[in-house]
Structures are given as structure tokens and as C-alpha cells.
Design an enzyme around this catalytic site. Structure first.
Site, PDB file in Angstrom:
ATOM      1  N   SER A 114       0.603  -5.629  -1.942  1.00 40.00           N
ATOM      2  CA  SER A 114      -0.140  -4.672  -2.674  1.00 40.00           C
ATOM      3  C   SER A 114      -1.225  -5.378  -3.461  1.00 40.00           C
ATOM      4  CB  SER A 114       0.189  -3.765  -3.415  1.00 40.00           C
ATOM      5  OG  SER A 114       1.013  -2.653  -2.679  1.00 40.00           O
ATOM      6  N   TYR A 210       0.796   6.653  -7.462  1.00 44.93           N
ATOM      7  CA  TYR A 210       0.381   5.555  -6.550  1.00 44.93           C
ATOM      8  C   TYR A 210       0.611   5.776  -5.045  1.00 44.93           C
ATOM      9  CZ  TYR A 210       0.491   0.720  -5.196  1.00 44.93           C
ATOM     10  OH  TYR A 210       0.296  -0.455  -4.644  1.00 44.93           O
ATOM     11  N   SER A 211      -0.252   5.656  -4.254  1.00 44.16           N
ATOM     12  CA  SER A 211      -0.375   6.035  -2.886  1.00 44.16           C
ATOM     13  C   SER A 211      -1.036   5.079  -2.274  1.00 44.16           C
ATOM     14  CB  SER A 211      -0.886   7.478  -2.711  1.00 44.16           C
ATOM     15  OG  SER A 211      -0.889   7.824  -1.223  1.00 44.16           O
ATOM     16  N   ASN A 212      -0.601   4.334  -1.155  1.00 43.71           N
ATOM     17  CA  ASN A 212      -1.224   3.384  -0.239  1.00 43.71           C
ATOM     18  C   ASN A 212      -2.454   4.203   0.424  1.00 43.71           C
ATOM     19  OD1 ASN A 212       0.257   0.967  -0.594  1.00 43.71           O
ATOM     20  ND2 ASN A 212       2.055   2.041   0.056  1.00 43.71           N
ATOM     21  N   GLY A 352       2.595  -6.969  -5.889  1.00 47.91           N
ATOM     22  CA  GLY A 352       2.826  -6.526  -4.490  1.00 47.91           C
ATOM     23  C   GLY A 352       4.013  -6.900  -3.858  1.00 47.91           C
TER      24      GLY A 352
END
Length: 397
Positions: A114, A210-212, A352
């Protein structure tokens, strides 16, 4: 997102930790005094003894890495530490390959997960500075009709909310298992489609989560606005611009790591044996987590970013405007986090995880920089904290 170990890509909310900053002004004065007296007399015996004791004292960063291997079961740990004067030290602990026992390549390449989000955010904010994207424009401005679902409407979600994780969009990664992540190539639109099967986590702008998925959409906006692949834009606008010689966006189907690297290992569930996950298709991460780099290159990137070499002042200020994110004082800006240091102040970075590797680190406003990598994602909170502590020790030591 730490508990969601099936995801392979994990949140940066488990980042960096704390330590104490040395008082350097007194040391500098002593050094100047010693230089003045050195021509007149040899150093006193007590001074010599103090110097010898300091030289024999174990390096605290090396101790932290050794403990990550010895006590937390990390196959390997690597670090790069840059002080205020630009001097860099690199560290390794453990073994680079559990099968052969080979050495850990110094400053070897790793998958940085990340941390990729910070690169994606920089490209978006550069386009904001060029007048091609509006931070408070809706997603539908650039991708009309694409983002629709249960409680989800791209007309109500802004670009800022994507970069800040306040869009309420659901996460896609928890719905794909490890072996699929490892072996399958995903188009970015497929990742979005997975997320849109599920209802919104919250209304846009109401909470941090949090969200990709947010960064997949940010990457798609970059491609729509520029008419070029995201990887090319990152390479042209960031990687080549500041000379990141060991950083790249893997090509479609590229499952190996190009330069010397430690092997990466993954266990899921937590009580199962480690599996070698070095070779994998990283497309599951794309704009949220696909890059490969080194600790030293990450230090160079975050240093250049905070020094204003990648963004105009207005956009860098937007990036550094944060909201609370989780616990331990972590705050999230636009693809950039801040975390308190035990020695005072904060450091800026991201961090990440991707199956096989975890990286944590960042830079301070006065020019210190550290990144630490381990070759397996920690599976308990104690090990996670020890990685954060290693960063803090390096920045405060």
C-alpha cells in the site's frame, strides 16, 4: 484491516511506532571543543574510554531487526536509515531464503504493497495542480455511471474522499482468497466490480474507513484523464523524475522480482506453516498496492515528496491535511499518513502489506528518513508493534 488476513493487501493503520531523539546540540559543542584542543594535547583517558564504549554499544536498529527475526519469527528484516545530513545506513537480519539459508540482499527489492497509494495520490494531485482533476469534483465527472451499487453513487463521492478513505466504498480484497490473489490476473475494472457487489460501508464523507477500492478508482480516473496507463504516468511523473532506480510497476503477467531480493513468505491462517509467496501476480493491488521498490528508494521518494519536489505547495498542503484514522495517533491525509514519534513530533509516510512482505516507515520534517521491511506479514499485534518500534527507534535514535 489487520484481521482480514485473506486480503493479501492490508491497511496502513498498523504503521510506524515511537522512540527518543538524541540531543545533538551538546554533542556538537563537545565535538567543536575537542577539535580545538586536539592540536594541543592527546585526548584524556576518560574520553578514549567513552569513545570505545560508544563504539562497542550494539546498534539499536540492528538490535530491533535481530529481535524481529529471533522473537517474532520473521524470516528476514531489512532497513535503510537516513539522518539529517543525508548519511545512509542499511541493515539486514535473518536469511534471504529459508530453503538455502542465503544472505539477505542489502537494500534488496521487496513488494511495497500500500505504499503504492502514496504514488497514486501524487499523480492525482499533480493532475489537480495542472487543472485536469478537481479534488472536490465527483467521481462521475470522470467516470460517468460507473460507480453504482447498494448505497453507492459516484455522483456523491468526490476525488478527495477516494484519496482520504472517506468515500464509504466497500473493500474488494477480503472477497478473494490467497491462491486466487497469487495466481490470477485481475483487470482494474474486475476489482471494482467485486467491491460493487456489496453495500456501502458508510455514506460518503461521514467516516474514515480504509478501502483499496478507493485507489483503484483513483487509478482509473488518472487513466481516463491522461489517456495513458497508470504505470506509465507513475514512471514519468515520479520514478524517473526523482531517480528511483530500483522502483517499478510490474508489467501484466510479471510474477517475479527483477533485482536481488529476499524471498517473501506468507501464512494464513496464522497458525499454519509459512509458504513462499515471492512469485505472485500483483495485479490484485494495482493502484492500491502493485509497486516493487527498496527501502532506500522509499526514503528518497518520501523525502522528495515532503521537500516539495513532486507537488506544488498547495497540493502538498492538501495531501498533509489529515483526519483521525484508527488508534495510536495515526492520521490519514491524501495518500499520506502521520504518526507520532516517541521523541516528539511526527513522521510522514504510508506503509504497506502484500502477501510475503510488509514495509513501514517515513520521513520527518527535519529530513530524517527510515523504512523497514520484513519478509512475512506479522500475524499478531505484538509483532506488528515491533515493526513500528523498529521505525521509531531508527528515527529517534
Amino acid at each position: 484491516m489487520r484481521a482480514q488476513t485473506r486480503q493479501g493487501l492490508r491497511s496502513s493503520t498498523r504503521q510506524q511506532g515511537g522512540r527518543r531523539r538524541r540531543a545533538v546540540s551538546t554533542a556538537a559543542a563537545v565535538a567543536i571543543g575537542a577539535m580545538t584542543l586536539g592540536a594541543l594535547a592527546p585526548p584524556a583517558a576518560s574520553d578514549s574510554a567513552a569513545s570505545a564504549a560508544a563504539a562497542a554499544r550494539p546498534d539499536t536498529v540492528q538490535q530491533a531487526l535481530n529481535a524481529l527475526v529471533r522473537d517474532d519469527g520473521m524470516p528476514a528484516a531489512l532497513a535503510s536509515v537516513k539522518d539529517r545530513d543525508g548519511r545512509t545506513r542499511t541493515y539486514t537480519a535473518g536469511v534471504g531464503d529459508l530453503t538455502t539459508g542465503s544472505k539477505v540482499p542489502r537494500d534488496g527489492q521487496v513488494r511495497i504493497g500500500s505504499n503504492t497509494k502514496a504514488f497514486t495520490a501524487v499523480v492525482v494531485l499533480q493532475l489537480v495542480g495542472e487543472g485536469k482533476i478537481g479534488l472536490d469534483a465527483s467521481v462521475d465527472t470522470y467516470l460517468p455511471g460507473l460507480v453504482r451499487g447498494k448505497g453507492i453513487d459516484g455522483r456523491r463521492i468526490t476525488v478527495r474522499q477516494l484519496l482520504q478513505h472517506t468515500s464509504g466504498l466497500p473493500e474488494y480484497g477480503i472477497h478473494v482468497d490467497d491462491d486466487e490473489i497469487r495466481n490470477r490476473y485481475f483487470e482494474p475494472r474486475e476489482l471494482l466490480d467485486i467491491a460493487l457487489r456489496y453495500k456501502a460501508d458508510a455514506a460518503p464523507g461521514t467516516k474514515w474507513g480504509y478501502s483499496n477500492t478507493n485507489y483503484v478508482l483513483a487509478g482509473l480516473i488518472v487513466q481516463k484523464v491522461t489517456g495513458r496507463p497508470l504505470a506509465e504516468e507513475m514512471d514519468r511523473r515520479i520514478i524517473k523524475r526523482i531517480g528511483l532506480r530500483h522502483t517499478y510497476f510490474p508489467a501484466p503477467g510479471e510474477m517475479t522480482i527483477r533485482e536481488p531480493h529476499p524471498q517473501g513468505y506468507h501464512r494464513n491462517p496464522a497458525n499454519t506453516p509459512l509458504r513462499n509467496f515471492t512469485e505472485m501476480d500483483p495485479s490484485m493491488g494495482w493502484a492500491a498496492g502493485q509497486l516493487i521498490s527498496t527501502n532506500s528508494d522509499l526514503n528518497r521518494f518520501f523525502t522528495a515528496l515532503l521537500a516539495g519536489r513532486l507537488l506544488p505547495a498547495a497540493q502538498l498542503a492538501e495531501m498533509r491535511t489529515t483526519v483521525p484514522a484508527g488508534t495510536s495517533g495515526l492520521r490519514y491525509g491524501l495518500g499520506l499518513t502521520s504518526r507520532p514519534l516517541s521523541c516528539g513530533g511526527v513522521y510522514w509516510g504510508h506503509g504497506g502489506d502484500i502477501a510475503g512482505y510488509e514495509t513501514r516507515g517515513g520521513v520527518t520534517d527535519d529530513g530524517r528518513a527510515t523504512n523497514v521491511a520484513v519478509t512475512s506479514i506479522p500475524t499478531d499485534e505484538a509483532a506488528t508493534q515491533h515493526v513500528k518500534d523498529a521505525v521509531d527507534r531508527a528515527l529517534c535514535g
